[in-house]
Write an enzyme that holds these catalytic residues in place. Structure first.
Site, PDB file in Angstrom:
ATOM      1  N   ASP A 399       0.872  -1.167   0.000  1.00  0.00           N
ATOM      2  CA  ASP A 399       0.000   0.000   0.000  1.00  0.00           C
ATOM      3  C   ASP A 399       0.919   1.231   0.000  1.00  0.00           C
ATOM      4  O   ASP A 399       2.002   1.191   0.587  1.00  0.00           O
ATOM      5  CB  ASP A 399      -0.873  -0.012   1.259  1.00  0.00           C
ATOM      6  CG  ASP A 399      -1.726   1.243   1.366  1.00  0.00           C
ATOM      7  OD1 ASP A 399      -2.467   1.529   0.425  1.00  0.00           O
ATOM      8  OD2 ASP A 399      -1.607   1.938   2.395  1.00  0.00           O
ATOM      9  N   LYS A 400       0.511   2.315  -0.684  1.00  0.00           N
ATOM     10  CA  LYS A 400       1.403   3.470  -0.794  1.00  0.00           C
ATOM     11  C   LYS A 400       1.417   4.324   0.469  1.00  0.00           C
ATOM     12  O   LYS A 400       2.429   4.452   1.146  1.00  0.00           O
ATOM     13  CB  LYS A 400       1.016   4.353  -1.995  1.00  0.00           C
ATOM     14  CG  LYS A 400       1.937   5.602  -2.130  1.00  0.00           C
ATOM     15  CD  LYS A 400       1.499   6.508  -3.247  1.00  0.00           C
ATOM     16  CE  LYS A 400       0.319   7.381  -2.848  1.00  0.00           C
ATOM     17  NZ  LYS A 400       0.685   8.444  -1.872  1.00  0.00           N
ATOM     18  N   THR A 401       0.278   4.905   0.786  1.00  0.00           N
ATOM     19  CA  THR A 401       0.222   5.910   1.841  1.00  0.00           C
ATOM     20  C   THR A 401       0.454   5.301   3.223  1.00  0.00           C
ATOM     21  O   THR A 401      -0.258   4.399   3.650  1.00  0.00           O
ATOM     22  CB  THR A 401      -1.142   6.632   1.817  1.00  0.00           C
ATOM     23  OG1 THR A 401      -1.371   7.121   0.507  1.00  0.00           O
ATOM     24  CG2 THR A 401      -1.164   7.770   2.815  1.00  0.00           C
ATOM     25  N   THR A 546      -2.520   1.839  -4.827  1.00  0.00           N
ATOM     26  CA  THR A 546      -2.873   3.143  -4.257  1.00  0.00           C
ATOM     27  C   THR A 546      -4.165   3.675  -4.847  1.00  0.00           C
ATOM     28  O   THR A 546      -4.522   3.346  -5.983  1.00  0.00           O
ATOM     29  CB  THR A 546      -1.735   4.158  -4.490  1.00  0.00           C
ATOM     30  OG1 THR A 546      -2.115   5.413  -3.925  1.00  0.00           O
ATOM     31  CG2 THR A 546      -1.441   4.346  -5.966  1.00  0.00           C
ATOM     32  N   GLY A 547      -4.834   4.494  -4.067  1.00  0.00           N
ATOM     33  CA  GLY A 547      -6.030   5.169  -4.564  1.00  0.00           C
ATOM     34  C   GLY A 547      -5.706   6.485  -5.234  1.00  0.00           C
ATOM     35  O   GLY A 547      -6.585   7.131  -5.824  1.00  0.00           O
ATOM     36  N   LYS A 574      -9.172  -3.521  -3.644  1.00  0.00           N
ATOM     37  CA  LYS A 574      -7.797  -3.960  -3.388  1.00  0.00           C
ATOM     38  C   LYS A 574      -7.667  -5.484  -3.373  1.00  0.00           C
ATOM     39  O   LYS A 574      -6.698  -6.041  -3.898  1.00  0.00           O
ATOM     40  CB  LYS A 574      -7.285  -3.363  -2.078  1.00  0.00           C
ATOM     41  CG  LYS A 574      -7.023  -1.868  -2.166  1.00  0.00           C
ATOM     42  CD  LYS A 574      -6.401  -1.326  -0.887  1.00  0.00           C
ATOM     43  CE  LYS A 574      -6.066   0.159  -1.023  1.00  0.00           C
ATOM     44  NZ  LYS A 574      -5.423   0.705   0.182  1.00  0.00           N
TER      45      LYS A 574
END
Length: 703
Positions: A399-401, A546-547, A574
């Site tokens: 996941d990015k954030t 990521t969103g 996801k």
């Protein structure tokens, strides 16, 4: 007066010596006391025997140690009274006397019944469970030698085996003593964790006074004073003061962590140079430390796929040993017409040397060591089978954030249009003005600057930026829209590139001149690039979920060297992305924050929750990483691979040793003059067990 069985006594799972007649919390670690059934004859203040593996192992170490030394002392006269040893030492008949064989029998009986008692009890337990194993083999061997030798003393014609019996028991006791100490050492992590908690706390009373109280008297909502150098007594929030806190024993974070008002602190961590006032948020079983202890215990006790293989192999080996012993006796006594004493010695040696002791320890010791190593570095294993599967990970999706990035807006690029000012100074001027604004962009600029200057005449430019006077110079931090409205030209290819990456760009004017620009985005963690590089070297394909929009995703991907990324993915989508990657035939790990990513973590072959902080109760994750550090993902995969290697090495040694030693024990090289005695066979068997234990303890976590 004896207590009646069935009456409850309350004890701490981690500190068996702590008992109470009433429910409560342990004053040493804060865990809730657990009700136990009090055995008859044991008073309330006595220890509870069923209250923890650690106490049980400690008792076993002391017991085997005592039995070993007493048996060893008695073995000395047994050796001196044995005709074979007398002949070997050239003593002739100088030590012979009337009735010496009966004294030899008496001393050997003491060693057999006292030193051999653990093995005699063990065979009863194994036969009751219909699962003969190591204890069955040892007990059968020593009983056969004792009964036969006793019969020779009183009537039967033959050779006595008392000296072999005594030395065999001595070696077996020594081997078990060393082995249990190794097991105890491997499992010490739980005890060390429990010891992190202080015994009392400085509680702030309603009248403002400070009172020292035991931890059990603390409740959620209480406020405690933590002085410099003291341990924090409970999980809580800093409400006053500032300091740095050493959390290394809990999270694996080597550097002290700065704490200020609003920061969360963990019970057991060591306060640094400043005083803190902490409001208690969690106690007992809800605390971070208690959750960690629970997870470590569950992981150490959980089933391992490799352990199932070892157990099956041990059962087969027991059958081979019993059958091989009987066959050895038959071949030497009936087919080769050797004297019964010789055939019996071969049989006893076969059964002793083929004990599946090393095989039974090969995996559990590695499990205990690896789980303890991981917990001490902030890597918490919930699912043992999934952890073992982590060595086969072919693709990992981040996941990015908050995982690859810090989840905080900050300055990523500083552009200079006027060479008369340095980038760092430009940032200071901008941050000085923005420090008076509540806008997210302003906060990001301030957070990125090391220091600011005093500001005069600050005012906001509605919808466009801020302005103020800094060091006598007029400073403006404005948006691209402000430049367009003012017809201020800007032609710099770097601006377009930054915008294409999805970054927010603002401009800085000094005394009316366009001096530079700042680009802001979610800041990439400094460890991310190194982690991705190391994972690639391990042969793992790295991806990101990521969103965010594609421009941002592309920029992050290029910056840290990802193989692939998925952008603009909604939370509910996801898990389907995980399935999509799995459909390629890849073993997939998902790494996320454990909340929004729960479905994806559950779908992945291995779910890794990152940045759990003080909340380690994440049900969907197989592995929990306390810190938000991508390098810990590398560490857990590396540990999984190293753990498997240690298991394989131990299993190879244990099975290989038996394959080599059993034929020697049976006497296949007798014609070459190679023959193993029962005591030497026991020494070899014990040595193999110790080698397995030492090999497990050599497991290391590379970070």
């Amino acid at each position: 007066m004896e207590e009646m069985k069935g009456v409850s006594v309350y004890t701490c799972p981690m500190h068996p010596e702590v008992t109470s007649d009433k429910p409560g919390r342990c004053p040493k670690c804060g865990m809730d006391l657990v009700a136990k059934e009090r055995a008859a004859g044991h008073p309330a203040h006595g220890s509870v025997s069923a209250s923890g593996h650690h106490a049980h192992h400690s008792h076993m170490v002391a017991d085997f140690q005592k039995r070993f030394w007493m048996s060893l002392v008695i073995t000395i006269p047994i050796l001196l009274l044995s005709p074979v040893i007398q002949g070997f030492l050239g003593l002739g008949t100088s030590l012979r006397f009337s009735g010496d064989s009966y004294l030899l029998f008496a001393l050997s009986s003491v060693v057999f019944f006292y030193g051999g008692l653990p093995f005699l009890k063990g065979i009863v337990d194994e036969l009751k469970k219909a699962r003969p194993g190591m204890m069955t083999l040892i007990a059968t061997a020593i009983t056969t030698a004792y009964v036969y030798s006793s019969a020779v003393v009183f009537s039967l014609h033959g050779e006595i085996f008392f000296w072999e019996l005594a030395t065999l028991i001595d070696v077996m006791l020594l081997g078990h003593w060393i082995e249990i100490k190794s097991v105890l050492g491997a499992s010490k992590a739980l005890e060390e964790l429990a010891r992190l908690m202080p015994s009392d706390a400085h509680k702030l009373m309603p009248d403002g006074s400070v009172k020292d109280v035991p931890l059990v008297e603390l409740s959620v909502g209480d406020r405690v004073l933590v002085k410099p150098g003291e341990k924090i007594p409970a999980d809580g929030e800093v409400v006053s003061g500032g300091s740095s806190v050493n959390e290394s024993m809990l999270t694996g974070e080597s550097k002290p962590v700065a704490k200020k008002v609003g920061s969360m602190v963990i019970g057991g961590a060591v306060n640094g140079e400043g005083s803190l006032t902490v409001e208690v948020k969690k106690m007992g079983k809800d605390s971070f430390l208690s959750q960690v202890i629970k997870l470590v215990r569950q992981a150490q006790e959980s089933k391992s796929k490799t352990q199932d293989l070892a157990n099956r192999a041990a059962q087969w080996l027991t059958g081979v040993a019993l059958g091989g012993g009987a066959l050895t006796l038959l071949v030497w006594a009936a087919l080769l017409n050797k004297e019964f004493a010789f055939a019996l010695e071969r049989t006893v040696t076969v059964m002793v040397i083929s004990c599946p002791h090393a095989l039974g320890l090969a995996v559990p010791l590695v499990v205990a060591v690896s789980t303890a190593l991981a917990a001490g570095s902030g890597l918490l294993i919930r699912n043992r089978a999934a952890f073992e599967s982590a060595r086969n990970i072919q693709a990992i999706i981040f996941d990015k954030t908050g995982t690859l990035t810090e989840g905080k807006f900050g300055v990523t690029d500083t552009l200079i249009f006027d060479s008369s000012i340095a980038a760092e100074e430009l940032l200071k001027y901008a941050a000085s003005v923005e420090a008076h604004s509540e806008h997210p962009i302003a906060k990001g600029i301030v957070a990125s600057a090391k220091e600011t200057f005093p500001v005069e005449n600050f005012r906001a430019i509605p919808g466009k930026g801020t302005t103020g006077k800094v060091n006598g110079r007029e400073v403006k931090v404005v948006s691209p829209g402000y430049l367009r409205e003012g017809n201020i030209p800007i032609s710099d290819a770097r601006i377009e590139n930054l915008s294409a990456q999805g970054k927010t760009v603002v401009f800085v004017q000094l005394d009316g001149r366009l001096t530079g620009a700042l680009a802001l985005a979610d800041i990439i963690r400094p460890e991310s690039k190194k982690a991705i590089s190391m994972l690639k070297e391990m042969g793992v394909r790295c991806m990101m979920l990521t969103g965010d929009n594609r421009q941002v995703a592309r920029w992050v991907s290029q910056e840290i060297g990802l193989d692939e990324y998925f952008a603009e993915v909604l939370p509910q989508e996801k898990a389907s992305k995980i399935k999509e990657v799995q459909s390629r035939g890849l073993t997939v790990a998902m790494t996320g924050d454990g909340v929004n990513d729960a479905p994806a973590l559950a779908q992945a072959d291995v779910g890794i929750a990152v940045g759990a902080g003080t909340d380690v109760a994440i049900e969907t994750a197989d592995i929990i990483l306390v810190r938000s550090n991508p390098l810990d993902v590398v560490a857990i995969i590396g540990l999984a691979r190293a753990t498997y290697r240690k298991m394989a090495q131990n299993l190879a040694w244990a099975t290989g040793y038996n394959a080599f030693a059993i034929p020697l024990a049976a006497g296949v090289l007798y014609n070459l003059g190679i023959l193993l005695s029962p005591a030497f066979g026991a020494a070899l068997m014990s040595a193999s067990t110790v080698i397995v234990a030492i090999n497990a303890r050599l497991l290391q976590l590379k970070k």
